[in-house]
Design an enzyme around this catalytic site. Sequence first.
Site, mmCIF file in Angstrom:
data_model
loop_
_atom_site.group_PDB
_atom_site.id
_atom_site.type_symbol
_atom_site.label_atom_id
_atom_site.label_comp_id
_atom_site.label_asym_id
_atom_site.label_seq_id
_atom_site.Cartn_x
_atom_site.Cartn_y
_atom_site.Cartn_z
ATOM 1 N N ASN A 9 39.767 41.235 46.027
ATOM 2 C CA ASN A 9 39.847 40.080 46.918
ATOM 3 C C ASN A 9 40.933 39.168 46.370
ATOM 4 O O ASN A 9 40.734 38.502 45.356
ATOM 5 C CB ASN A 9 38.465 39.386 46.922
ATOM 6 C CG ASN A 9 38.469 38.062 47.662
ATOM 7 O OD1 ASN A 9 39.439 37.714 48.334
ATOM 8 N ND2 ASN A 9 37.381 37.320 47.534
ATOM 9 N N TRP A 10 42.075 39.165 47.040
ATOM 10 C CA TRP A 10 43.236 38.426 46.518
ATOM 11 C C TRP A 10 43.146 36.927 46.796
ATOM 12 O O TRP A 10 43.990 36.169 46.349
ATOM 13 C CB TRP A 10 44.534 39.011 47.090
ATOM 14 C CG TRP A 10 44.810 40.418 46.655
ATOM 15 C CD1 TRP A 10 44.038 41.199 45.831
ATOM 16 C CD2 TRP A 10 45.929 41.233 47.020
ATOM 17 N NE1 TRP A 10 44.619 42.431 45.663
ATOM 18 C CE2 TRP A 10 45.776 42.483 46.383
ATOM 19 C CE3 TRP A 10 47.055 41.046 47.836
ATOM 20 C CZ2 TRP A 10 46.698 43.524 46.523
ATOM 21 C CZ3 TRP A 10 47.973 42.062 47.983
ATOM 22 C CH2 TRP A 10 47.796 43.302 47.338
ATOM 23 N N LYS A 11 42.166 36.522 47.569
ATOM 24 C CA LYS A 11 41.956 35.097 47.889
ATOM 25 C C LYS A 11 43.274 34.448 48.361
ATOM 26 O O LYS A 11 44.095 35.122 48.961
ATOM 27 C CB LYS A 11 41.334 34.380 46.687
ATOM 28 C CG LYS A 11 40.034 35.070 46.232
ATOM 29 C CD LYS A 11 39.234 34.278 45.253
ATOM 30 C CE LYS A 11 37.984 35.069 44.869
ATOM 31 N NZ LYS A 11 37.137 34.365 43.926
ATOM 32 N N HIS A 94 31.486 35.325 51.751
ATOM 33 C CA HIS A 94 31.848 35.068 50.354
ATOM 34 C C HIS A 94 31.356 33.671 49.951
ATOM 35 O O HIS A 94 31.347 32.757 50.766
ATOM 36 C CB HIS A 94 33.369 35.166 50.183
ATOM 37 C CG HIS A 94 33.772 35.140 48.746
ATOM 38 N ND1 HIS A 94 33.888 33.968 48.035
ATOM 39 C CD2 HIS A 94 34.036 36.146 47.877
ATOM 40 C CE1 HIS A 94 34.207 34.259 46.780
ATOM 41 N NE2 HIS A 94 34.308 35.570 46.667
ATOM 42 N N GLU A 96 32.662 31.360 48.399
ATOM 43 C CA GLU A 96 33.611 30.259 48.649
ATOM 44 C C GLU A 96 33.565 29.847 50.117
ATOM 45 O O GLU A 96 33.764 28.674 50.449
ATOM 46 C CB GLU A 96 35.023 30.680 48.213
ATOM 47 C CG GLU A 96 35.131 30.671 46.700
ATOM 48 C CD GLU A 96 36.060 31.714 46.105
ATOM 49 O OE1 GLU A 96 36.905 32.254 46.830
ATOM 50 O OE2 GLU A 96 35.916 31.987 44.892
ATOM 51 N N GLU A 166 27.165 38.663 44.152
ATOM 52 C CA GLU A 166 28.081 37.836 43.371
ATOM 53 C C GLU A 166 27.390 36.533 42.987
ATOM 54 O O GLU A 166 27.393 35.574 43.771
ATOM 55 C CB GLU A 166 29.331 37.514 44.191
ATOM 56 C CG GLU A 166 30.112 38.724 44.626
ATOM 57 C CD GLU A 166 31.563 38.382 44.941
ATOM 58 O OE1 GLU A 166 32.436 38.971 44.316
ATOM 59 O OE2 GLU A 166 31.796 37.510 45.790
ATOM 60 N N GLY A 172 34.928 33.599 38.922
ATOM 61 C CA GLY A 172 36.096 32.888 38.404
ATOM 62 C C GLY A 172 35.821 32.089 37.143
ATOM 63 O O GLY A 172 36.654 31.298 36.707
ATOM 64 N N SER A 212 33.774 37.791 37.786
ATOM 65 C CA SER A 212 34.456 38.002 36.495
ATOM 66 C C SER A 212 34.411 39.454 36.025
ATOM 67 O O SER A 212 34.259 39.720 34.830
ATOM 68 C CB SER A 212 33.883 37.060 35.432
ATOM 69 O OG SER A 212 34.102 35.714 35.813
ATOM 70 N N GLY A 233 37.949 39.558 41.934
ATOM 71 C CA GLY A 233 38.831 38.467 42.345
ATOM 72 C C GLY A 233 40.033 38.392 41.421
ATOM 73 O O GLY A 233 41.003 39.132 41.569
ATOM 74 N N GLY A 234 39.958 37.521 40.429
ATOM 75 C CA GLY A 234 41.089 37.252 39.529
ATOM 76 C C GLY A 234 41.778 38.502 38.988
ATOM 77 O O GLY A 234 43.013 38.593 39.004
#
Length: 249
Positions: A9-11, A94, A96, A166, A172, A212, A233-234
Amino acid sequence: MKRYYIAGNWKMHKTVAESVALAKALVRDLADCKDRVMIAPAFTALAAVAEAVRGSNIVLGAQNMGPDIQGAHTGEVSPLMLRDLGVSSVILGHSERRHSYFETDELINRKVLLALDHGLELILCVGETLAEREAGRLEDVVGFQVREGLKGVSAAKMASVTIAYEPVWAIGTGKTATPEDADMVHAYIRSVVSSLFDKAIAEALVIQYGGSVKPDNAVELMAKVNIDGALVGGASLKAETFVPIAQFR
Ligand code: PGA
């Protein structure tokens, strides 16, 4: 042999050129990957990344979708528009979206049903906050999100559904749930899905862990019987960190 599902997930990161460069690196480096790999770039890069992954084993996903097909919905993107670009999967619910943009379980459920109606696969994200976990409400919260998110989904459509667990406090932050903790929640999610549908559907369901995930913790997470993949993610923003996760075995 179990087939894992690793999604990136490149956000809200990367220009079109940067997205295409990463997609091309992944196409090259993961050509022999036995597991399923999906990448979800920003909407603005979807068309270009669709070209870059065409004919490869990498699935193209979107990070979100509106709850309607078309019409006066300023700023929204419909499943038809995603399909038009070659997108085959969409991340829904998600944390977020839930926490920064106040998406409710009801809204997420509308999106789930619409995505499935229009031939998209989806990843439904669920997870508790730290306060909810500490208050002993983990199962209530996660169970509710699973039940509400899947309301009205037919047994036949469950083949197009992945669930990502998640924990919000692990996204993150560098904190990961221990593999044992995550496995327990995944088992609980499977039991909820079994009660909604049946045991066979629950056993076939792919449940990803997210929060993470890094090259150095992927192996022990994936070793757990109820963990079938990762939503990253990251660490999905660079080939150097995403490739080793996708090739954890
Ligand atoms: P993270 O994000 O890997 O950066 O923790 C995971 C996610 O939000 O899907």
